[in-house]
Enzyme design. Structure first.
Site, short mmCIF file in Angstrom:
data_model
loop_
_atom_site.label_atom_id
_atom_site.label_comp_id
_atom_site.label_asym_id
_atom_site.label_seq_id
_atom_site.Cartn_x
_atom_site.Cartn_y
_atom_site.Cartn_z
N GLU A 42 -28.68 3.16 -38.18
CA GLU A 42 -28.51 3.28 -36.74
C GLU A 42 -29.85 3.39 -36.02
OE1 GLU A 42 -25.01 5.65 -38.60
OE2 GLU A 42 -27.04 4.99 -39.13
N GLY A 52 -21.61 1.30 -77.91
CA GLY A 52 -20.78 0.75 -78.96
C GLY A 52 -19.32 1.11 -78.78
#
Length: 365
Positions: free
Chosen positions: A61, A296
């Site tokens: 803003e 894994g």
């Protein structure tokens, strides 16, 4: 709904889409802050725009108001996330919009951060500014899935990445896995690392691959300007070698395991937690809101079975590795009632591979 109302809503969507595109420019650099974009429109013309580039720098803003100057008075501001209402490194944006004299603020989605949580909208409305919330809300939420979830629940947004063959294998029996997928798919992984506050892996993956799990190349950004993710290693037996490549930048490494003074000397953060749920809560305390798991089958399966995964990113290569190769999922399920189901969110082709984006189905919970 009249044609005039439909036309106005359509125009609002166009401007909010622009604000969303601006917010995306900060996707690799704003952590731990959310990605936010802002567009200021007056008499049908854009007079100011901006996005939040980095924590500590002005919010979206502010940049938009600076560009608009006096033209902001009586204008409409389109903001992808509710303007902040508190003093942090920067002043509250809600008050900045009030002081600039905007007439209307259109917000894509509310901010669940307890420091904001409706307070920004209230400041605007108390000042007599018209506020609408919800334009392009679903798309805007995609910008900050981790931030929004962490603020609302206290847990980060967790993505699980898997690369497998057509027959669901992730490596040969020997552990050899380079490479199942092609260059395009491997490059795509760099994006998911870059938007993550942390990459989680297991010690077996580190020992097998001597991986670094960092961001090395991006198609749409300069790696030098991004915030590198922390690398989190689950190492319950203290097996991490001091010469592992992942320790080349030790202050970006976190280890869940027994305390080791030699790691402390290197600057490694050591986490004294015992469960995966506690690990995720601790990462949120470090302002890590997006987590990527690259591990894994054992660790990946544990996260899935404990319902800690929000999204699965599955790369599938057009190849077969055979029954002796390592499986992507190693739980022992006996009945169909135990299966873990997913909903398909997106399918993307990357070279010869495909990327499936999936979210856990409530049917599996």
């Amino acid at each position: 709904m009249s044609e005039l109302d439909q036309s106005r809503i359509q125009q609002d969507r166009v401007w909010m889409q622009r604000a969303i595109a601006l917010a995306q420019q900060g996707q690799y650099s704003t952590r731990p802050n959310p990605n936010v974009g802002c567009v200021i429109v007056k008499d049908g013309h854009m007079v100011g725009e901006g996005f939040h580039p980095k924590a500590g720098q002005p919010h979206a803003e502010v940049f938009a108001l600076r560009q608009a100057g006096e033209r902001a008075r009586g204008a409409t501001a389109y903001v992808t996330l509710e303007p902040c209402a508190h003093y942090g490194r920067t002043p509250p944006c809600a008050k900045g919009l009030v002081e600039a004299g905007v007439a209307k603020v259109i917000v894509a989605c509310s901010d669940p951060n307890p420091l904001v949580a409706g307070k920004g909208v209230e400041i605007l409305r108390q000042a007599g500014i018209e506020v609408e919330v919800g334009i392009c809300e679903a798309q805007a939420k995609q910008l900050n899935l981790g931030f929004l979830k962490a603020m609302a629940t206290g847990l980060p947004y967790v993505r699980l990445k898997i690369a497998s063959s057509l027959d669901g294998r992730t490596a040969m029996a020997s552990g050899e896995s380079k490479w199942i997928t092609g260059v395009a798919a491997r490059q795509d992984v760099q994006h998911w690392r870059a938007i993550s506050g942390a990459v989680i892996t297991g010690i077996d993956t580190v020992l097998a691959d001597d991986c670094q799990l960092n961001v090395r190349q991006l198609d749409d950004a300069n790696v030098e300007q991004i915030v590198q993710p922390k690398r989190v290693i689950l190492d319950r037996q203290g097996r991490l070698p001091l010469d592992a490549k992942i320790l080349d930048v030790p202050d970006t490494v976190m280890v869940m395991g027994p305390f080791r003074p030699e790691l402390a000397k290197l600057g490694v953060i050591q986490l004294e937690v015992q469960s995966l749920d506690a690990l995720l809560k601790t990462l949120k305390d470090f302002q890590i809101y997006d987590v990527l798991i690259e591990a894994g089958a054992t660790l990946s399966t544990a996260f899935l079975q404990q319902h800690l995964v929000d999204e699965v990113i599955s790369y599938v290569a057009p190849t077969l590795l055979g029954q002796s190769a390592r499986a992507m999922f190693n739980a022992e399920l006996i009945s169909m009632a135990e299966q873990l189901r997913f909903k398909l969110k997106e399918v993307t082709q990357l070279g010869d591979d495909i990327r499936l984006t999936l979210i856990p189905s409530q049917e599996s919970l």
